[in-house]
Design a protein around this motif. Structure first.
Motif, PDB file in Angstrom:
ATOM      1  N   LYS A 208     -20.145 -37.235 128.015  1.00  0.00           N
ATOM      2  CA  LYS A 208     -20.596 -37.776 126.736  1.00  0.00           C
ATOM      3  C   LYS A 208     -22.120 -37.911 126.697  1.00  0.00           C
ATOM      4  O   LYS A 208     -22.766 -37.603 125.689  1.00  0.00           O
ATOM      5  CB  LYS A 208     -19.924 -39.133 126.473  1.00  0.00           C
ATOM      6  CG  LYS A 208     -18.442 -39.021 126.107  1.00  0.00           C
ATOM      7  CD  LYS A 208     -17.849 -40.375 125.813  1.00  0.00           C
ATOM      8  CE  LYS A 208     -16.425 -40.259 125.268  1.00  0.00           C
ATOM      9  NZ  LYS A 208     -16.398 -39.660 123.920  1.00  0.00           N
TER      10      LYS A 208
ATOM     11  N   HIS B  73     -19.148 -48.284 130.255  1.00  0.00           N
ATOM     12  CA  HIS B  73     -19.596 -48.302 128.865  1.00  0.00           C
ATOM     13  C   HIS B  73     -20.356 -47.034 128.527  1.00  0.00           C
ATOM     14  O   HIS B  73     -21.102 -46.489 129.329  1.00  0.00           O
ATOM     15  CB  HIS B  73     -20.464 -49.534 128.585  1.00  0.00           C
ATOM     16  CG  HIS B  73     -21.681 -49.632 129.456  1.00  0.00           C
ATOM     17  ND1 HIS B  73     -22.834 -48.932 129.216  1.00  0.00           N
ATOM     18  CD2 HIS B  73     -21.910 -50.346 130.586  1.00  0.00           C
ATOM     19  CE1 HIS B  73     -23.723 -49.209 130.137  1.00  0.00           C
ATOM     20  NE2 HIS B  73     -23.197 -50.048 130.994  1.00  0.00           N
TER      21      HIS B  73
ATOM     22  N   LYS C 162     -13.053 -48.090 134.004  1.00  0.00           N
ATOM     23  CA  LYS C 162     -13.751 -47.968 132.736  1.00  0.00           C
ATOM     24  C   LYS C 162     -15.238 -48.256 132.926  1.00  0.00           C
ATOM     25  O   LYS C 162     -15.647 -48.975 133.831  1.00  0.00           O
ATOM     26  CB  LYS C 162     -13.172 -48.945 131.705  1.00  0.00           C
ATOM     27  CG  LYS C 162     -11.729 -48.654 131.299  1.00  0.00           C
ATOM     28  CD  LYS C 162     -11.662 -47.473 130.346  1.00  0.00           C
ATOM     29  CE  LYS C 162     -10.251 -47.292 129.793  1.00  0.00           C
ATOM     30  NZ  LYS C 162     -10.187 -46.177 128.813  1.00  0.00           N
TER      31      LYS C 162
ATOM     32  N   GLU D 241     -15.373 -39.716 132.015  1.00  0.00           N
ATOM     33  CA  GLU D 241     -15.790 -39.139 130.739  1.00  0.00           C
ATOM     34  C   GLU D 241     -17.263 -39.373 130.429  1.00  0.00           C
ATOM     35  O   GLU D 241     -17.854 -38.648 129.633  1.00  0.00           O
ATOM     36  CB  GLU D 241     -14.972 -39.760 129.590  1.00  0.00           C
ATOM     37  CG  GLU D 241     -13.491 -39.430 129.603  1.00  0.00           C
ATOM     38  CD  GLU D 241     -12.770 -40.110 128.453  1.00  0.00           C
ATOM     39  OE1 GLU D 241     -13.454 -40.547 127.492  1.00  0.00           O
ATOM     40  OE2 GLU D 241     -11.547 -40.224 128.503  1.00  0.00           O
ATOM     41  N   LYS D 242     -17.876 -40.397 131.049  1.00  0.00           N
ATOM     42  CA  LYS D 242     -19.209 -40.816 130.603  1.00  0.00           C
ATOM     43  C   LYS D 242     -20.243 -39.712 130.778  1.00  0.00           C
ATOM     44  O   LYS D 242     -21.035 -39.456 129.866  1.00  0.00           O
ATOM     45  CB  LYS D 242     -19.664 -42.074 131.348  1.00  0.00           C
ATOM     46  CG  LYS D 242     -21.067 -42.500 130.901  1.00  0.00           C
ATOM     47  CD  LYS D 242     -21.492 -43.844 131.400  1.00  0.00           C
ATOM     48  CE  LYS D 242     -22.900 -44.179 130.929  1.00  0.00           C
ATOM     49  NZ  LYS D 242     -23.322 -45.538 131.289  1.00  0.00           N
TER      50      LYS D 242
ATOM     51  N   GLN E 103     -19.063 -48.458 123.417  1.00  0.00           N
ATOM     52  CA  GLN E 103     -17.691 -48.016 123.645  1.00  0.00           C
ATOM     53  C   GLN E 103     -17.296 -48.208 125.111  1.00  0.00           C
ATOM     54  O   GLN E 103     -18.135 -48.084 126.006  1.00  0.00           O
ATOM     55  CB  GLN E 103     -17.526 -46.537 123.310  1.00  0.00           C
ATOM     56  CG  GLN E 103     -17.812 -46.141 121.886  1.00  0.00           C
ATOM     57  CD  GLN E 103     -17.682 -44.642 121.705  1.00  0.00           C
ATOM     58  OE1 GLN E 103     -16.725 -44.027 122.173  1.00  0.00           O
ATOM     59  NE2 GLN E 103     -18.651 -44.039 121.047  1.00  0.00           N
ATOM     60  N   SER E 104     -16.026 -48.458 125.345  1.00  0.00           N
ATOM     61  CA  SER E 104     -15.478 -48.454 126.696  1.00  0.00           C
ATOM     62  C   SER E 104     -14.785 -47.110 126.912  1.00  0.00           C
ATOM     63  O   SER E 104     -13.917 -46.714 126.132  1.00  0.00           O
ATOM     64  CB  SER E 104     -14.465 -49.593 126.865  1.00  0.00           C
ATOM     65  OG  SER E 104     -13.886 -49.552 128.156  1.00  0.00           O
ATOM     66  N   VAL E 105     -15.218 -46.382 127.955  1.00  0.00           N
ATOM     67  CA  VAL E 105     -14.658 -45.062 128.220  1.00  0.00           C
ATOM     68  C   VAL E 105     -14.295 -44.953 129.691  1.00  0.00           C
ATOM     69  O   VAL E 105     -14.752 -45.732 130.528  1.00  0.00           O
ATOM     70  CB  VAL E 105     -15.666 -43.929 127.856  1.00  0.00           C
ATOM     71  CG1 VAL E 105     -16.024 -43.982 126.386  1.00  0.00           C
ATOM     72  CG2 VAL E 105     -16.921 -44.005 128.714  1.00  0.00           C
ATOM     73  N   ASP E 106     -13.442 -43.984 130.017  1.00  0.00           N
ATOM     74  CA  ASP E 106     -13.144 -43.722 131.416  1.00  0.00           C
ATOM     75  C   ASP E 106     -14.414 -43.273 132.134  1.00  0.00           C
ATOM     76  O   ASP E 106     -15.231 -42.531 131.578  1.00  0.00           O
ATOM     77  CB  ASP E 106     -12.087 -42.615 131.547  1.00  0.00           C
ATOM     78  CG  ASP E 106     -10.717 -43.067 131.069  1.00  0.00           C
ATOM     79  OD1 ASP E 106     -10.483 -44.294 131.009  1.00  0.00           O
ATOM     80  OD2 ASP E 106      -9.900 -42.190 130.742  1.00  0.00           O
TER      81      ASP E 106
END
Length: 247
Positions: free
Chosen positions: A19, A5, A3, A15-16, A9-12
């Motif tokens: 995003k 940030h 994970k 995914e960052k 938010q905490s995201v995989d």
């Protein structure tokens, strides 16, 4: 899966980047206008300090990472005497195609044609010991693995070269309440009014809070192998310029 940030938010980790890309695709066309409003024009002064400290000389090779709309690259092209000095190279780069396109077009409007390349700063597509100067202004905090990106910047500079990181930092305590109100109330409101996008600017405010402070970033840079790091806090610590040197 690990994970990381994305703002608060905490995201995989995987995914960052996507995003962050959505944020900058959204804000690219209004980026300069919003920077002026967000910083009361101070970002121009901070960048001027960075350009002066980079000490780019004729014939040098320079890489501007997360170069956005190209203001640093344009200044470096003048310093390196690009177009007249056969050894000079100034590259504008960004991970985001929308930002890179805005930067390229803006440079062309100024009569400056520089090579532009899209890449992830964690995997810089240049050989070791290639550049005299590498810069990243307000881009490091959006990178998933800051240590890997900084290690790559170190790899591609020559011995005697320098990496300049200009980034938001942690302001002095007396500025805290005002800074928080501005960041989380005024900034999203401006984003909505000017760019019709409050969420992207809320993320930008959150990303600043999640970024390491000046001392922590100095420690990260020394940890990845820089031989020396000069740190300059500006405007009450709202921003900091870190200059990493390779012997």
């Amino acid at each position: 899966m690990s994970k990381t940030h994305f703002g608060y938010q905490s995201v995989d980790e995987a995914e960052k980047a996507g995003k962050v890309a959505e944020v900058f695709h959204s804000v690219a066309s209004k980026y300069d206008v919003m920077n002026d409003l967000m910083s009361f024009g101070l970002h121009r002064l901070w960048k001027k300090v960075t350009i002066a400290r980079a000490q780019v000389r004729p014939g040098q090779k320079v890489l501007d990472i997360a170069g956005g709309t190209g203001d640093l690259a344009a200044a470096f092209a003048r310093g390196a005497d690009w177009g007249h000095h056969s050894e000079a190279q100034v590259w504008l780069s960004d991970i985001n195609a929308s930002m890179l396109g805005v930067g390229r077009d803006r440079l062309l409007d100024q009569g400056v044609a520089l090579p532009c390349v899209q890449f992830d700063a964690e995997k810089i597509p240049f050989p070791a010991n290639h550049f005299d100067v590498v810069t990243v202004a307000f881009g490091l905090r959006n990178m998933t693995h800051k240590d890997l990106a900084l290690a790559e910047m170190l790899r591609v500079i020559k011995p005697g070269g320098r990496v300049l990181v200009l980034e938001f930092s942690k302001p002095d305590a007396f500025l805290g309440p005002i800074y928080d109100t501005y960041s989380f109330k005024v900034l999203p409101w401006l984003g909505e009014k000017i760019a019709q996008d409050s969420e992207s600017y809320r993320y930008l405010a959150e990303s600043i809070r999640m970024h390491p402070d000046a001392q922590a970033l100095t420690d990260i840079m020394l940890g990845v192998g820089f031989d020396e790091v000069d740190t300059h806090r500006m405007t009450g610590g709202i921003v900091a310029l870190h200059i990493g040197i390779k012997y």
